[in-house]
Design a protein around this motif. Structure first.
Motif, PDB file in Angstrom:
ATOM      1  N   GLN A  86       0.822  -1.209   0.000  1.00  0.00           N
ATOM      2  CA  GLN A  86       0.000   0.000   0.000  1.00  0.00           C
ATOM      3  C   GLN A  86       0.862   1.268   0.000  1.00  0.00           C
ATOM      4  O   GLN A  86       0.551   2.235  -0.706  1.00  0.00           O
ATOM      5  CB  GLN A  86      -0.931   0.002   1.208  1.00  0.00           C
ATOM      6  N   ASN A 140       0.964   3.938  -3.206  1.00  0.00           N
ATOM      7  CA  ASN A 140       0.630   5.352  -2.994  1.00  0.00           C
ATOM      8  C   ASN A 140       1.733   6.272  -3.499  1.00  0.00           C
ATOM      9  O   ASN A 140       1.444   7.371  -3.965  1.00  0.00           O
ATOM     10  CB  ASN A 140       0.359   5.626  -1.517  1.00  0.00           C
ATOM     11  N   ARG A 154      -5.689  15.412   0.109  1.00  0.00           N
ATOM     12  CA  ARG A 154      -5.495  14.177   0.885  1.00  0.00           C
ATOM     13  C   ARG A 154      -4.000  13.913   0.986  1.00  0.00           C
ATOM     14  O   ARG A 154      -3.273  14.032   0.002  1.00  0.00           O
ATOM     15  CB  ARG A 154      -6.205  13.030   0.170  1.00  0.00           C
ATOM     16  N   ALA A 208      -1.308   8.129   4.344  1.00  0.00           N
ATOM     17  CA  ALA A 208      -2.321   8.149   5.402  1.00  0.00           C
ATOM     18  C   ALA A 208      -2.397   6.740   5.996  1.00  0.00           C
ATOM     19  O   ALA A 208      -3.133   5.883   5.511  1.00  0.00           O
ATOM     20  CB  ALA A 208      -3.670   8.579   4.851  1.00  0.00           C
ATOM     21  N   TRP A 209      -1.640   6.497   7.031  1.00  0.00           N
ATOM     22  CA  TRP A 209      -1.507   5.147   7.583  1.00  0.00           C
ATOM     23  C   TRP A 209      -2.828   4.580   8.082  1.00  0.00           C
ATOM     24  O   TRP A 209      -3.035   3.373   8.069  1.00  0.00           O
ATOM     25  CB  TRP A 209      -0.459   5.111   8.694  1.00  0.00           C
ATOM     26  N   GLN A 210      -3.746   5.423   8.523  1.00  0.00           N
ATOM     27  CA  GLN A 210      -5.030   4.926   9.038  1.00  0.00           C
ATOM     28  C   GLN A 210      -5.801   4.157   7.968  1.00  0.00           C
ATOM     29  O   GLN A 210      -6.451   3.158   8.269  1.00  0.00           O
ATOM     30  CB  GLN A 210      -5.895   6.092   9.547  1.00  0.00           C
ATOM     31  N   SER A 211      -5.732   4.599   6.748  1.00  0.00           N
ATOM     32  CA  SER A 211      -6.469   3.923   5.678  1.00  0.00           C
ATOM     33  C   SER A 211      -5.812   2.602   5.269  1.00  0.00           C
ATOM     34  O   SER A 211      -6.435   1.789   4.589  1.00  0.00           O
ATOM     35  CB  SER A 211      -6.592   4.838   4.461  1.00  0.00           C
ATOM     36  N   PHE A 212      -4.579   2.365   5.704  1.00  0.00           N
ATOM     37  CA  PHE A 212      -3.883   1.124   5.361  1.00  0.00           C
ATOM     38  C   PHE A 212      -4.189  -0.019   6.338  1.00  0.00           C
ATOM     39  O   PHE A 212      -3.852  -1.162   6.077  1.00  0.00           O
ATOM     40  CB  PHE A 212      -2.368   1.335   5.358  1.00  0.00           C
ATOM     41  N   LEU A 269      -6.955  -1.600   7.426  1.00  0.00           N
ATOM     42  CA  LEU A 269      -7.918  -2.658   7.122  1.00  0.00           C
ATOM     43  C   LEU A 269      -7.263  -3.782   6.318  1.00  0.00           C
ATOM     44  O   LEU A 269      -7.333  -4.957   6.689  1.00  0.00           O
ATOM     45  CB  LEU A 269      -9.131  -2.092   6.378  1.00  0.00           C
TER      46      LEU A 269
END
Length: 186
Positions: free
Chosen positions: A79, A83, A93, A97-101, A103
């Motif tokens: 990921q 990106n 954006r 953005a580690w939060q979106s990775f 899941l």
């Protein structure tokens, strides 16, 4: 070509017991006599038997942990790479953005942990094994219903066909049988 010795054709000796207590006592005495290459078969779990056999291999949990780490590293790394390699800038954006990775990272962590655990267990148990020499013992099918079996394998340093048979007969089993090596069907 020379004739194989009688002991080289022997896979081991199997003793049949009618009660779990007698099997546990047999395993204790075999351990005390110095046998290390042995196994016990029971129709249901016997906690004391597990302790006496000293089954403490913990390789599968480590394989599971390693699989989880590998899965997380692959997911997260893929990921991050995509990106940066294929940037799509939308509405300010952030590129990273580690939060979106999390899941996909979590999903691949679980997937790889399970795959490492299952395939590791199969390899460590040498499965699938379509035929085992113990299946040739006439009464061995009773290990899944009401009999208990102790096997002393011929690759043990203490194994000597006659002395080991005498030792097993001294445990007062229902019967003692010789297990021959069998060729794998091709």
């Amino acid at each position: 070509m020379h004739e194989p010795s009688p002991e080289s054709a022997v896979f081991g000796l199997v003793a049949e017991f009618d009660r779990p207590e007698r099997l546990v006592e047999g395993v204790k005495r075999a351990r005390k006599a110095g046998f290390r290459a042995l196994d016990a078969y029971s129709p249901y779990p016997v906690q004391e038997l597990t302790d006496v056999l000293d089954l403490k291999e913990n390789i599968v949990p480590w394989l599971t942990f390693a699989g989880g780490i590998v899965g997380a590293a692959i997911a997260y790394g893929l990921q991050v790479y995509t990106n940066y390699a294929y940037q799509i800038i939308i509405g300010a954006r952030p590129l990273y953005a580690w939060q979106s990775f999390m899941l996909i990272t979590f999903e691949l962590t679980v997937l790889f942990a399970v795959l490492f655990a299952v395939f590791g267990m199969l390899l460590l148990n040498r499965l699938p094994r379509l035929h085992h020499p113990l299946f040739d013992v006439d009464a061995f099918h009773l290990a899944s219903s009401d009999k208990f079996f102790l096997v002393l394998f011929s690759n043990d340093a203490r194994f000597h066909l006659k002395r080991t048979r005498a030792f097993l007969e001294g445990l007062d089993p229902v019967r003692v049988e010789t297990v021959e090596h069998t060729e794998q069907p091709e």
